[in-house]
Design a protein around this motif. Structure first.
Motif, PDB file in Angstrom:
ATOM      1  N   LEU A   1      20.135  17.867 -50.965  1.00  0.00           N
ATOM      2  CA  LEU A   1      20.351  16.471 -50.576  1.00  0.00           C
ATOM      3  C   LEU A   1      19.318  16.029 -49.547  1.00  0.00           C
ATOM      4  N   ALA A   2      19.025  16.880 -48.575  1.00  0.00           N
ATOM      5  CA  ALA A   2      18.043  16.532 -47.541  1.00  0.00           C
ATOM      6  C   ALA A   2      16.660  16.330 -48.145  1.00  0.00           C
ATOM      7  N   GLU A   3      16.272  17.184 -49.080  1.00  0.00           N
ATOM      8  CA  GLU A   3      14.951  17.069 -49.701  1.00  0.00           C
ATOM      9  C   GLU A   3      14.839  15.793 -50.532  1.00  0.00           C
ATOM     10  N   GLN A   4      15.871  15.513 -51.319  1.00  0.00           N
ATOM     11  CA  GLN A   4      15.865  14.289 -52.130  1.00  0.00           C
ATOM     12  C   GLN A   4      15.859  13.047 -51.250  1.00  0.00           C
ATOM     13  N   THR A   5      16.666  13.076 -50.196  1.00  0.00           N
ATOM     14  CA  THR A   5      16.734  11.926 -49.293  1.00  0.00           C
ATOM     15  C   THR A   5      15.386  11.659 -48.637  1.00  0.00           C
ATOM     16  N   LYS A   6      14.723  12.694 -48.191  1.00  0.00           N
ATOM     17  CA  LYS A   6      13.399  12.545 -47.592  1.00  0.00           C
ATOM     18  C   LYS A   6      12.431  11.903 -48.577  1.00  0.00           C
ATOM     19  N   MET A   7      12.500  12.309 -49.831  1.00  0.00           N
ATOM     20  CA  MET A   7      11.629  11.741 -50.863  1.00  0.00           C
ATOM     21  C   MET A   7      11.916  10.251 -51.058  1.00  0.00           C
ATOM     22  N   PHE A   8      13.180   9.885 -51.176  1.00  0.00           N
ATOM     23  CA  PHE A   8      13.518   8.472 -51.387  1.00  0.00           C
ATOM     24  C   PHE A   8      13.125   7.620 -50.183  1.00  0.00           C
ATOM     25  N   LYS A   9      13.334   8.143 -48.995  1.00  0.00           N
ATOM     26  CA  LYS A   9      12.980   7.396 -47.789  1.00  0.00           C
ATOM     27  C   LYS A   9      11.471   7.123 -47.742  1.00  0.00           C
ATOM     28  N   HIS A  10      10.689   8.065 -48.230  1.00  0.00           N
ATOM     29  CA  HIS A  10       9.232   7.899 -48.256  1.00  0.00           C
ATOM     30  C   HIS A  10       8.845   6.662 -49.065  1.00  0.00           C
TER      31      HIS A  10
ATOM     32  N   GLN B   1      13.984  -6.738 -60.029  1.00  0.00           N
ATOM     33  CA  GLN B   1      13.629  -8.100 -59.643  1.00  0.00           C
ATOM     34  C   GLN B   1      14.819  -9.058 -59.742  1.00  0.00           C
ATOM     35  N   LYS B   2      15.907  -8.587 -60.376  1.00  0.00           N
ATOM     36  CA  LYS B   2      17.025  -9.474 -60.683  1.00  0.00           C
ATOM     37  C   LYS B   2      18.326  -9.103 -59.964  1.00  0.00           C
ATOM     38  N   ILE B   3      18.509  -7.808 -59.660  1.00  0.00           N
ATOM     39  CA  ILE B   3      19.772  -7.355 -59.106  1.00  0.00           C
ATOM     40  C   ILE B   3      19.544  -6.023 -58.393  1.00  0.00           C
ATOM     41  N   GLU B   4      20.444  -5.661 -57.481  1.00  0.00           N
ATOM     42  CA  GLU B   4      20.376  -4.340 -56.869  1.00  0.00           C
ATOM     43  C   GLU B   4      20.592  -3.278 -57.945  1.00  0.00           C
ATOM     44  N   ILE B   5      19.741  -2.271 -57.943  1.00  0.00           N
ATOM     45  CA  ILE B   5      19.822  -1.212 -58.940  1.00  0.00           C
ATOM     46  C   ILE B   5      20.037   0.127 -58.238  1.00  0.00           C
ATOM     47  N   GLY B   6      20.992   0.886 -58.741  1.00  0.00           N
ATOM     48  CA  GLY B   6      21.196   2.243 -58.256  1.00  0.00           C
ATOM     49  C   GLY B   6      20.634   3.235 -59.254  1.00  0.00           C
ATOM     50  N   ILE B   7      19.764   4.109 -58.789  1.00  0.00           N
ATOM     51  CA  ILE B   7      19.284   5.194 -59.626  1.00  0.00           C
ATOM     52  C   ILE B   7      20.034   6.466 -59.238  1.00  0.00           C
ATOM     53  N   ASN B   8      19.967   7.469 -60.089  1.00  0.00           N
ATOM     54  CA  ASN B   8      20.707   8.702 -59.842  1.00  0.00           C
ATOM     55  C   ASN B   8      19.950   9.573 -58.843  1.00  0.00           C
ATOM     56  N   GLY B   9      20.438   9.604 -57.598  1.00  0.00           N
ATOM     57  CA  GLY B   9      19.769  10.367 -56.553  1.00  0.00           C
ATOM     58  C   GLY B   9      19.787  11.861 -56.791  1.00  0.00           C
ATOM     59  N   SER B  10      20.737  12.326 -57.617  1.00  0.00           N
ATOM     60  CA  SER B  10      20.855  13.757 -57.873  1.00  0.00           C
ATOM     61  C   SER B  10      19.826  14.262 -58.886  1.00  0.00           C
ATOM     62  N   THR B  11      19.264  13.353 -59.694  1.00  0.00           N
ATOM     63  CA  THR B  11      18.383  13.798 -60.775  1.00  0.00           C
ATOM     64  C   THR B  11      17.016  13.130 -60.794  1.00  0.00           C
ATOM     65  N   PHE B  12      16.824  12.039 -60.066  1.00  0.00           N
ATOM     66  CA  PHE B  12      15.566  11.284 -60.122  1.00  0.00           C
ATOM     67  C   PHE B  12      14.440  12.100 -59.488  1.00  0.00           C
ATOM     68  N   THR B  13      13.266  12.028 -60.069  1.00  0.00           N
ATOM     69  CA  THR B  13      12.124  12.819 -59.609  1.00  0.00           C
ATOM     70  C   THR B  13      11.076  11.949 -58.941  1.00  0.00           C
ATOM     71  N   GLU B  14      10.185  12.582 -58.204  1.00  0.00           N
ATOM     72  CA  GLU B  14       9.111  11.831 -57.554  1.00  0.00           C
ATOM     73  C   GLU B  14       8.156  11.235 -58.573  1.00  0.00           C
ATOM     74  N   GLU B  15       7.945  11.904 -59.683  1.00  0.00           N
ATOM     75  CA  GLU B  15       7.079  11.351 -60.717  1.00  0.00           C
ATOM     76  C   GLU B  15       7.627  10.024 -61.224  1.00  0.00           C
ATOM     77  N   GLU B  16       8.956   9.955 -61.374  1.00  0.00           N
ATOM     78  CA  GLU B  16       9.577   8.706 -61.809  1.00  0.00           C
ATOM     79  C   GLU B  16       9.455   7.636 -60.726  1.00  0.00           C
ATOM     80  N   LEU B  17       9.544   8.016 -59.463  1.00  0.00           N
ATOM     81  CA  LEU B  17       9.362   7.047 -58.381  1.00  0.00           C
ATOM     82  C   LEU B  17       7.948   6.479 -58.389  1.00  0.00           C
TER      83      LEU B  17
END
Length: 353
Positions: free
Chosen positions: A157-166, A109-125
């Motif tokens: 990378l493709a699988e993770q990217t698809k998840m984040f895009k969702h 809510q305060k700033i752009e945040i980068g999460i770790n795309g290599s390790t973040f899971t759908e449960e965390e999303l």
């Protein structure tokens, strides 16, 4: 968006500003930096970070800072008060800790945040959504991998990217440089292992095809040759491929294939056919170096091919020798991925490395 990396192990100098201005001319609009290096002096790092932020603000560039909570404390930066940091030109934080989803949601809510795309899971999303995170302010930033053989796979990378895009997020990945590579290994800083020694443009175009939105140079350097490759693509939608003369091929025949070309509008399965090559003033082309046509070979049809004499082709997959086809050059390993990216009717250039 294209971005580049600057590291704070050295002072921000006028040369740094020149480098920033130079890359901006080539369409780079974001800066990545890292400050969680515990052995360095925290006061120097803080001064360098704020100096970089002010330079970026002056040039209207984004700055994403890779940081952990221990370094935040050393730099006297509080996550509960980020306004001053934003005023200094820092537009985003990639916090390389396992922060609780509730805390990430609050920070979003305060700033752009980068999460770790290599390790973040759908449960965390799903937890971020449950805590009302501002998902458009959260970006998935993949790691880069300094050690050869450790980069992630294209499939992952493709699988993770698809998840984040969702979840409506922008996704970032790194490509390796080809000059002034970062130590101590100096082996490039890519996200994808197989791209470690690619020309930067080849990595950029492949990552775009995989859905990556933010394309960042991981290393602190990139050659002028590669910048010109990128600029030619941006300005002309044309690809520049670097080449070498084939062993045992004559210099005359190799020089003949250099320059500007167009792929035919009806692309062939195994080769890129240069549409206008037979329209040139064709010299007498005698059989020469009629060897196995390996992937990346550049060939020239000799007079035994009759009306097809003079046709230039780029080989997309290994083909057997043909007495009517001379192998005169090869695309360098770094440019080789670009062969399969040439589109129907697209213009491209063959330049000597």
């Amino acid at each position: 968006m294209l971005g580049f990396s600057l590291y704070l192990n050295e002072d921000i100098t006028p040369a740094t500003e020149q480098y920033i201005n130079h890359l901006k001319k080539y369409g780079f609009n974001g800066i990545f930096t890292s400050v969680h290096i515990p052995e360095e002096d925290s006061q120097k790092y803080r001064a360098r970070l704020l100096s970089l932020g002010n330079l970026a603000k002056k040039n209207n560039l984004d700055v994403m800072v890779d940081i952990d909570q221990a370094s935040l404390e050393k730099l006297n930066i509080s996550l509960s008060s980020l306004d001053s940091l934003k005023e200094q030109g820092i537009t985003g934080l990639r916090i390389d800790d396992r922060l609780a989803p509730e805390q990430i949601a609050d920070l979003s809510q305060k700033i752009e945040i980068g999460i770790n795309g290599s390790t973040f899971t759908e449960e965390e999303l799903k937890q971020l959504v449950a805590f009302d995170a501002k998902m458009e302010s959260i970006q998935a930033w993949f790691n880069f991998y300094p050690c050869p053989d450790t980069g992630i796979s294209r499939q992952f990378l493709a699988e993770q990217t698809k998840m984040f895009k969702h979840y409506g997020m922008n996704v970032q990945a790194f490509f390796a440089g080809d000059e002034n590579l970062r130590g101590p290994l100096h082996e490039g800083l890519p996200t994808l292992e197989y791209q470690r020694y690619y020309d930067p443009l080849a990595s950029i175009l492949e990552l775009k095809e995989l859905g990556i939105d933010l394309l960042y140079l991981g290393d602190p350097g990139i050659s002028e040759r590669s910048l010109n490759q990128i600029k030619t693509y941006q300005d002309e939608d044309s690809l520049v491929l670097y080449t070498e003369r084939a062993e045992n091929a004559s210099e005359e025949m190799y020089n003949y294939i250099l320059g500007k070309h167009n792929q035919r509008p009806d692309p062939a399965e195994y080769v890129v056919r240069c549409e206008d090559s037979r329209m040139h003033s064709v010299p007498m082309i005698t059989p020469e170096n009629t060897i196995l046509r390996e992937k990346g070979s550049i060939t020239l049809n000799n007079h035994l091919y009759q009306r097809y004499t003079g046709e230039i082709q780029l080989v997309k997959d290994t083909l057997p020798m043909n007495k009517r086809v001379n192998v005169v050059g090869r695309v360098t390993d770094g440019s080789l991925p670009l062969v399969n990216l040439i589109q129907p009717s697209q213009e491209f250039y063959l330049y000597e490395k």
